[in-house]
Design a protein around this motif. Structure first.
Motif, short mmCIF file in Angstrom:
data_model
loop_
_atom_site.label_atom_id
_atom_site.label_comp_id
_atom_site.label_asym_id
_atom_site.label_seq_id
_atom_site.Cartn_x
_atom_site.Cartn_y
_atom_site.Cartn_z
N SER A 1 -7.75 -0.89 17.58
CA SER A 1 -8.51 -1.88 16.82
C SER A 1 -8.59 -3.19 17.58
CB SER A 1 -7.85 -2.11 15.46
OG SER A 1 -8.48 -3.16 14.81
N GLN B 1 -6.91 -4.59 7.27
CA GLN B 1 -8.05 -3.75 7.63
C GLN B 1 -7.72 -2.27 7.43
OE1 GLN B 1 -11.16 -5.04 8.82
NE2 GLN B 1 -11.69 -2.97 8.20
N TYR B 2 -6.49 -1.92 7.79
CA TYR B 2 -6.03 -0.54 7.61
C TYR B 2 -6.07 -0.16 6.14
CZ TYR B 2 -2.68 3.29 7.21
OH TYR B 2 -2.06 4.46 6.91
N ASN C 1 -9.68 0.32 4.94
CA ASN C 1 -10.27 1.60 5.39
C ASN C 1 -9.77 2.77 4.54
OD1 ASN C 1 -11.69 0.28 7.39
ND2 ASN C 1 -10.12 0.64 8.95
N ALA D 1 -12.09 5.00 1.60
CA ALA D 1 -12.28 6.44 1.71
C ALA D 1 -11.50 7.21 0.64
CB ALA D 1 -11.85 6.91 3.10
#
Length: 776
Positions: free
Chosen positions: A596, A606-607, A610, A614
């Motif tokens: 990243s 950010q992890y 994500n 999903a």
């Protein structure tokens, strides 16, 4: 003729025999055997006839000439029928012009025995101050000298009086009474006060105490009594009121003299108003200096190099929690435990540089505090010199740079750490092991372990990357907790880890340690309803100094490949026969999370985004992300509080706790003002509640946290528009936790992501609930 007249006639005959005739033989015939004789000089006394004879002999040896008696005045008193006292005075002038006249008083006792008088006692008095010791007669020169001395003394007295009138001050004599009543005073005293002699009587009743400033009178009486306990001298500063009404400061130096009639002070008064003004300005300057030094967190110090003593500003105790060493610095500092042992030699060098005359120094050391931990400090010092350029003082600051140092170390760690597991990343672990091999010259064995999680790809494919990341986090926790602090642990690939033992005794020790790791790793599961994982380990063992890092790594990697070829789930130690295996190393592969380009303080947020974007099971994934957050930040507990619909209470809806830390499932937090010290008002304007130490919270909140063993906490408020709907936070139960602004920002970014998905989840649930209600 009565005995009195006969006695006077006898004494007159003796006088002529002694002075005019100097017939000492006939004189001795008149002496009683027990005669006592006291002369005019010191030590001139006789107690019997033999001593009297010797005295007369010594006298004749000094002067054997004649005297002319010019004046005689004698009287007689009858003491008994046989004893008479003849007394009076006479003047006898010697024929020798160099000698002074004899002007003496005489007392003579005579006794009549069988019609004859005998001299029993004779006393000559009125000795002259110029009579020399051991001499019977006084020279005119000595008397002339004495007269000269008196003239000189008169002159000196006049000079002293003139000097006294010129002294810039005043002098007076006063009684040692409660009023200091005047006896005398000079013109200087009148000049300094501005009053006349008459005014001292009419205005002050000749009482000096009445001239002293009213605020100083009681103090003067007390101080004079205290000083007189030790000596007859006093020295006091006070104010007197001049005739102009202006108070002036006086230095009074006095001495108490005592006689039979009275005790009095002789005092010299000097005006010191200018000096007191300077002292007051200096006091204010020092007070400003003290205020400034107390307000700053820096510690000021001054080292007297001559006395070898040092003084610190008051905030030394506030900073470190104990009193500093202040005396015999050169001797005491080298043996103190207040400087970190690793920094002691640098500290001593700094002291040596200062004493040798180095103008300034700036060094960094660790100094102990009262918790027996060490604080990084920067010491700046400037040396002062005397007129001969010799160093005499060092003045400086002790600046707390602990947070700066820790922040620097955190930045270094951040660059070296894998963002998911917190272990050293590939570049850092390679560098650290290589540096240890090159610079650690101890003897013994070293071992390198490469650890691979068996079938990790299947975990990712079956349960998703979130489950795989949690498993990687669990593996890192086991590895970190089951090795020594001197060992090195890192993550070098997606599911590959490395462990380096810099010093081990035997190969058997390495095997024991490896087996211990395998046993602990085998307790882990990807999910609760799956079987435990297995790991494969390749090991390279060599004596220190016999191999480089690349070769050591290569051999461990070859051993790992052999382990996988032989069925995984175990370890293989590299031997020389293994060198034909091709290298299947993960060396050079990037760690997944390192790909990243997001800044470091945003990676975890950010992890999380994500994963949640999903997510097909938001409830379950929120719980798993809390666990990853907890392990990432290495805290005791991570949780989410949510407010009820009424907005008056909140309770925990999601929670993760580290091993040994109890869950808080039943905990709730009142949100009504005046309960728990108004919990909502404890958040700052940015919606953050940060307590590095719970002692900084209100007493009600502190009591509740203390019951839960919480030492520190950080919480981020969740708002849906302007309505408080909950908070996301973590607790630290092991010790107080101090976070940098960057660390707080990192948590805030991650919490923001979670809060948005939480609000989204609750909104969906509320819509569904309304739909279900409308259907029914």
């Amino acid at each position: 003729m009565g005995i009195e007249q006969r006695a006077l006639n006898f004494v007159n005959d003796l006088k002529n025999t002694y002075y005019a005739d100097r017939d000492l033989d006939n004189l001795l015939k008149c002496f009683d055997n027990d005669i006592s004789w006291i002369g005019t000089g010191k030590d001139e006394y006789s107690y019997n006839l033999d001593e009297a004879k010797q005295a007369l002999k010594n006298e004749i040896n000094e002067y054997n000439g004649f005297f002319t008696v010019t004046e005689t005045n004698l009287q007689c008193i009858k003491l008994s029928n046989t004893i008479c006292l003849v007394y009076g005075h006479l003047i006898a002038i010697p024929d020798d012009s160099t000698l002074s006249e004899e002007n003496v008083r005489v007392s003579i006792i005579i006794q009549e025995v069988e019609g004859k008088f005998k001299l029993v006692h004779m006393h000559f008095s009125h000795p002259d101050a110029n009579q020399e010791l051991g001499k019977f007669f006084i020279s005119k020169l000595a008397n002339l000298k004495g007269e000269a001395v008196r003239i000189e003394l008169d002159s000196r007295i006049r000079e002293l009086e003139n000097f006294s009138s010129q002294v810039p001050g005043g002098a007076h004599q006063c009684l040692n009474d409660e009023f200091f009543t005047f006896k005398t005073y000079n013109d200087g005293f009148l000049s300094i006060t501005g009053y006349s002699k008459e005014e001292l009587t009419t205005l002050f009743d000749n009482k000096f105490i009445n001239m002293i400033h009213p605020d100083d009178r009681a103090r003067i009486l007390k101080e004079s009594k205290e000083q007189l306990k030790n000596s007859n001298d006093i020295e006091i500063e006070y104010r007197i009121i001049q005739k102009s009404g202006k108070p002036i400061w006086i230095l009074d130096k006095g001495r108490l003299t005592k006689n039979e009639n009275e005790n009095s002070f002789y005092c010299i008064l000097i005006e010191i108003s200018d000096r007191k003004k300077s002292e007051e300005m200096l006091r204010l300057t020092l007070e400003k200096y003290e205020v400034i030094s107390n307000q700053t967190t820096d510690v000021l110090f001054e080292w007297d190099l001559i006395e070898d003593d040092i003084t610190f500003s008051n905030n030394f105790f506030l900073k470190f929690g104990y009193e500093p060493i202040c005396e015999n610095i050169s001797k005491n500092f080298p043996i103190t435990a207040n400087v970190h042992p690793e920094d002691a030699k640098y500290f001593m060098k700094a002291m040596t540089d200062i004493k040798s005359g180095k103008l300034s120094i700036e060094e960094e050391f660790r100094i102990r505090n009262n918790n027996d931990s060490f604080i990084w400090c920067k010491i700046r010092s400037t040396t002062q010199f005397d007129e001969d350029k010799n160093p005499i003082k060092a003045i400086g600051l002790i600046v707390d740079i602990d947070e700066e140092k820790r922040q620097r170390q955190r930045l270094i760690d951040q660059a070296q750490r894998d963002s998911l597991t917190g272990l050293y990343n590939k570049v850092a672990i390679n560098s650290l092991i290589q540096e240890n091999i090159e610079h650690n010259h101890t003897s013994g064995l070293q071992a390198l372990l490469i650890i691979d999680i068996d079938n990790f790809k299947h975990v990712n494919d079956t349960f998703g990357h979130l489950c795989g990341d949690k498993l990687l986090s669990d593996v890192s926790t086991v590895l970190r907790s089951k090795v020594r602090s001197t060992d090195l642990v890192g993550r070098i690939g997606g599911d590959e880890f490395i462990v380096y033992f810099p010093n081990v005794d035997t190969i058997e020790t390495v095997e024991d340690k490896t087996q211990y790791l395998l046993e602990n790793l085998s307790t882990l599961k990807p999910t609760d309803d799956t079987s435990n994982i297995t790991c494969s380990i390749g090991i390279s063992i060599y004596e220190r100094g016999t191999i480089d890092y690349y070769t050591l790594f290569n051999h461990a990697d070859e051993a790992l490949y052999q382990r996988k070829e032989n069925g995984r789930n175990g370890y293989t130690i590299y031997t020389k026969d293994d060198h034909t295996y091709a290298s299947k190393s993960a060396i050079g592969a990037d760690i997944i999370s390192e790909k990243s380009i997001i800044p470091d303080n945003q990676r975890l947020s950010q992890y999380a985004m994500n994963i949640l974007l999903a997510s097909k099971d938001l409830e379950n994934d929120l719980q798993r992300i809390l666990e990853i957050i907890g392990q990432y930040y290495d805290v005791s507990r991570v949780y989410i509080h949510e407010a009820n619909e009424e907005g008056n209470d909140s309770h925990i809806t999601y929670e993760w706790a580290a091993t040994g830390t109890p869950l808080l499932s039943s905990l709730h937090m009142p949100l009504v003002p005046n309960q728990m010290g108004d919990f909502l008002n404890m958040f700052n304007s940015e919606g953050i509640l940060y307590c590095p130490d719970i002692i900084y919270t209100n007493p009600f909140f502190q009591q509740r946290l203390d019951a839960l063993s919480v030492k520190s906490l950080l919480q981020y408020a969740i708002y849906d528009e302007d309505r408080f709907v909950g908070c996301i936070g973590f607790d630290e139960c092991r010790k107080c936790r101090y976070l940098t602004n960057e660390e707080q920002m990192s948590f805030r970014l991650t919490a923001t992501v979670l809060s948005q998905f939480l609000i989204k989840l609750r909104l969906k649930q509320q819509i569904k609930k309304l739909k279900d209600a409308s259907i029914h």
